[in-house]
Design a protein around this motif. Structure first.
Motif, PDB file in Angstrom:
ATOM      1  N   ALA A   1     -32.893  17.222  54.445  1.00  0.00           N
ATOM      2  CA  ALA A   1     -32.685  16.668  53.107  1.00  0.00           C
ATOM      3  C   ALA A   1     -33.058  17.708  52.056  1.00  0.00           C
ATOM      4  CB  ALA A   1     -33.533  15.410  52.931  1.00  0.00           C
ATOM      5  N   GLY A   2     -32.271  17.744  50.981  1.00  0.00           N
ATOM      6  CA  GLY A   2     -32.548  18.669  49.882  1.00  0.00           C
ATOM      7  C   GLY A   2     -31.938  20.047  50.044  1.00  0.00           C
ATOM      8  N   THR A   3     -31.218  20.300  51.138  1.00  0.00           N
ATOM      9  CA  THR A   3     -30.600  21.609  51.383  1.00  0.00           C
ATOM     10  C   THR A   3     -29.132  21.572  50.971  1.00  0.00           C
ATOM     11  OG1 THR A   3     -32.043  21.958  53.295  1.00  0.00           O
ATOM     12  CG2 THR A   3     -30.089  23.363  53.130  1.00  0.00           C
ATOM     13  N   TYR A   4     -28.748  22.442  50.053  1.00  0.00           N
ATOM     14  CA  TYR A   4     -27.329  22.577  49.732  1.00  0.00           C
ATOM     15  C   TYR A   4     -26.630  23.141  50.953  1.00  0.00           C
ATOM     16  CZ  TYR A   4     -27.730  21.488  44.796  1.00  0.00           C
ATOM     17  OH  TYR A   4     -27.937  20.837  43.615  1.00  0.00           O
ATOM     18  N   HIS A   5     -25.474  22.581  51.268  1.00  0.00           N
ATOM     19  CA  HIS A   5     -24.754  23.035  52.457  1.00  0.00           C
ATOM     20  C   HIS A   5     -23.249  22.838  52.287  1.00  0.00           C
ATOM     21  CE1 HIS A   5     -25.518  18.764  53.036  1.00  0.00           C
ATOM     22  NE2 HIS A   5     -24.438  18.716  53.818  1.00  0.00           N
ATOM     23  N   ASN A   6     -22.512  23.663  53.007  1.00  0.00           N
ATOM     24  CA  ASN A   6     -21.061  23.546  53.068  1.00  0.00           C
ATOM     25  C   ASN A   6     -20.665  23.796  54.512  1.00  0.00           C
ATOM     26  OD1 ASN A   6     -18.349  23.311  52.485  1.00  0.00           O
ATOM     27  ND2 ASN A   6     -18.238  25.148  51.207  1.00  0.00           N
ATOM     28  N   VAL A   7     -19.656  23.075  54.969  1.00  0.00           N
ATOM     29  CA  VAL A   7     -19.091  23.275  56.295  1.00  0.00           C
ATOM     30  C   VAL A   7     -17.645  23.671  56.090  1.00  0.00           C
ATOM     31  CG1 VAL A   7     -18.610  22.266  58.544  1.00  0.00           C
ATOM     32  CG2 VAL A   7     -20.605  21.486  57.236  1.00  0.00           C
ATOM     33  N   ILE A   8     -17.268  24.809  56.653  1.00  0.00           N
ATOM     34  CA  ILE A   8     -15.928  25.356  56.468  1.00  0.00           C
ATOM     35  C   ILE A   8     -15.283  25.546  57.836  1.00  0.00           C
ATOM     36  CG2 ILE A   8     -14.602  27.314  55.548  1.00  0.00           C
ATOM     37  CD1 ILE A   8     -17.271  27.887  53.851  1.00  0.00           C
ATOM     38  N   ASN A   9     -14.040  25.089  57.963  1.00  0.00           N
ATOM     39  CA  ASN A   9     -13.299  25.366  59.187  1.00  0.00           C
ATOM     40  C   ASN A   9     -12.946  26.845  59.157  1.00  0.00           C
ATOM     41  OD1 ASN A   9     -11.530  25.660  61.312  1.00  0.00           O
ATOM     42  ND2 ASN A   9     -10.366  23.808  60.875  1.00  0.00           N
ATOM     43  N   ALA A  10     -13.488  27.601  60.098  1.00  0.00           N
ATOM     44  CA  ALA A  10     -13.302  29.056  60.120  1.00  0.00           C
ATOM     45  C   ALA A  10     -11.930  29.471  60.640  1.00  0.00           C
ATOM     46  CB  ALA A  10     -14.395  29.707  60.966  1.00  0.00           C
ATOM     47  N   SER A  11     -11.165  28.547  61.181  1.00  0.00           N
ATOM     48  CA  SER A  11      -9.855  28.870  61.742  1.00  0.00           C
ATOM     49  C   SER A  11      -8.742  28.627  60.735  1.00  0.00           C
ATOM     50  CB  SER A  11      -9.578  28.013  62.983  1.00  0.00           C
ATOM     51  OG  SER A  11      -8.260  28.226  63.448  1.00  0.00           O
ATOM     52  N   SER A  12      -7.718  29.457  60.807  1.00  0.00           N
ATOM     53  CA  SER A  12      -6.535  29.262  59.969  1.00  0.00           C
ATOM     54  C   SER A  12      -5.449  28.486  60.716  1.00  0.00           C
ATOM     55  CB  SER A  12      -5.991  30.611  59.490  1.00  0.00           C
ATOM     56  OG  SER A  12      -5.606  31.386  60.607  1.00  0.00           O
ATOM     57  N   VAL A  13      -5.722  28.106  61.973  1.00  0.00           N
ATOM     58  CA  VAL A  13      -4.700  27.394  62.752  1.00  0.00           C
ATOM     59  C   VAL A  13      -5.205  26.156  63.498  1.00  0.00           C
ATOM     60  CG1 VAL A  13      -3.153  29.375  63.071  1.00  0.00           C
ATOM     61  CG2 VAL A  13      -4.996  29.000  64.686  1.00  0.00           C
ATOM     62  N   ILE A  14      -6.486  26.092  63.851  1.00  0.00           N
ATOM     63  CA  ILE A  14      -7.016  25.016  64.690  1.00  0.00           C
ATOM     64  C   ILE A  14      -7.882  24.068  63.857  1.00  0.00           C
ATOM     65  CG2 ILE A  14      -8.484  24.483  66.681  1.00  0.00           C
ATOM     66  CD1 ILE A  14      -7.775  27.297  67.736  1.00  0.00           C
ATOM     67  N   PRO A  15      -7.650  22.748  63.954  1.00  0.00           N
ATOM     68  CA  PRO A  15      -8.522  21.803  63.261  1.00  0.00           C
ATOM     69  C   PRO A  15      -9.949  21.878  63.809  1.00  0.00           C
ATOM     70  CG  PRO A  15      -6.514  20.711  64.004  1.00  0.00           C
ATOM     71  CD  PRO A  15      -6.540  22.076  64.647  1.00  0.00           C
ATOM     72  N   LEU A  16     -10.911  21.571  62.962  1.00  0.00           N
ATOM     73  CA  LEU A  16     -12.322  21.511  63.341  1.00  0.00           C
ATOM     74  C   LEU A  16     -12.681  20.048  63.567  1.00  0.00           C
ATOM     75  CD1 LEU A  16     -15.170  22.780  63.627  1.00  0.00           C
ATOM     76  CD2 LEU A  16     -15.416  22.454  61.146  1.00  0.00           C
ATOM     77  N   LYS A  17     -13.160  19.739  64.778  1.00  0.00           N
ATOM     78  CA  LYS A  17     -13.526  18.368  65.126  1.00  0.00           C
ATOM     79  C   LYS A  17     -15.036  18.327  65.315  1.00  0.00           C
ATOM     80  CE  LYS A  17      -9.123  17.183  65.729  1.00  0.00           C
ATOM     81  NZ  LYS A  17      -8.472  15.969  66.198  1.00  0.00           N
ATOM     82  N   LEU A  18     -15.689  17.433  64.590  1.00  0.00           N
ATOM     83  CA  LEU A  18     -17.142  17.329  64.676  1.00  0.00           C
ATOM     84  C   LEU A  18     -17.575  15.900  64.449  1.00  0.00           C
ATOM     85  CD1 LEU A  18     -18.542  17.012  61.586  1.00  0.00           C
ATOM     86  CD2 LEU A  18     -17.571  19.283  61.390  1.00  0.00           C
ATOM     87  N   TYR A  19     -18.809  15.615  64.848  1.00  0.00           N
ATOM     88  CA  TYR A  19     -19.414  14.358  64.421  1.00  0.00           C
ATOM     89  C   TYR A  19     -20.734  14.695  63.753  1.00  0.00           C
ATOM     90  CZ  TYR A  19     -22.239  14.143  68.797  1.00  0.00           C
ATOM     91  OH  TYR A  19     -23.093  14.396  69.838  1.00  0.00           O
ATOM     92  N   THR A  20     -21.154  13.775  62.908  1.00  0.00           N
ATOM     93  CA  THR A  20     -22.375  13.975  62.144  1.00  0.00           C
ATOM     94  C   THR A  20     -23.171  12.677  62.127  1.00  0.00           C
ATOM     95  OG1 THR A  20     -23.281  14.744  60.017  1.00  0.00           O
ATOM     96  CG2 THR A  20     -21.233  13.490  59.914  1.00  0.00           C
TER      97      THR A  20
END
Length: 148
Positions: free
Chosen positions: A97-116
């Motif tokens: 908590a309190g941490t600025y964050h960004n998640v970026i899909n690093a691929s230009s072709v493959i979707p990023l699948k995650l759970y949180t």
């Protein structure tokens, strides 16, 4: 929906239906930007799919810890605008908590699948945002209502 409210003697009592499922399959088959699978009193399970090069956008949750697990693809996490980590299939990341964050899909072709997992919950139970644009619009409306 996972939360059910029961009223007894005018007192609010939590009763919850547990989530039981094959989370890897649920994550990999999800094509929506955000889909809440479970909301409890203290945590929330959400599957996400980021299109190639898509990002969640820099954000901070003042009172919410967040756990991420990557099931498919490669993600770049950026903390406080400067610290970067690249992670992939099977990797986990915890954002305090309190941490600025960004998640970026690093691929230009493959979707990023995650759970949180949010602790405590961060979205209304049952939330489904098919696209990032839909998620952004819903969050803007929510913040607008908060300021009224």
């Amino acid at each position: 929906m996972a939360i059910h409210w029961t009223y007894t003697n005018d007192k609010e009592i939590w009763t919850m239906k547990p989530y039981v499922g094959f989370i890897e399959q649920a994550t990999i088959t999800n094509s929506y930007f955000r889909q809440v699978l479970f909301t409890g009193k203290h945590s929330q399970l959400v599957v996400m799919c980021l299109k190639p090069t898509e990002e969640i956008g820099n954000e901070v949750h003042k009172n919410v810890d967040q756990f991420f697990r990557i099931e498919e693809g490669t993600a770049k996490f950026v903390f406080d605008g400067k610290e970067e980590h690249t992670v992939g299939d099977g990797d986990a990341v915890v954002v305090p908590a309190g941490t600025y964050h960004n998640v970026i899909n690093a691929s230009s072709v493959i979707p990023l699948k995650l759970y949180t997992i949010y602790s405590p919950p961060n979205h209304p139970d049952g939330t489904v945002h098919k696209t990032k644009a839909e998620a952004d619009a819903a969050e803007a409306a929510e913040h607008h209502c908060d300021s009224l």
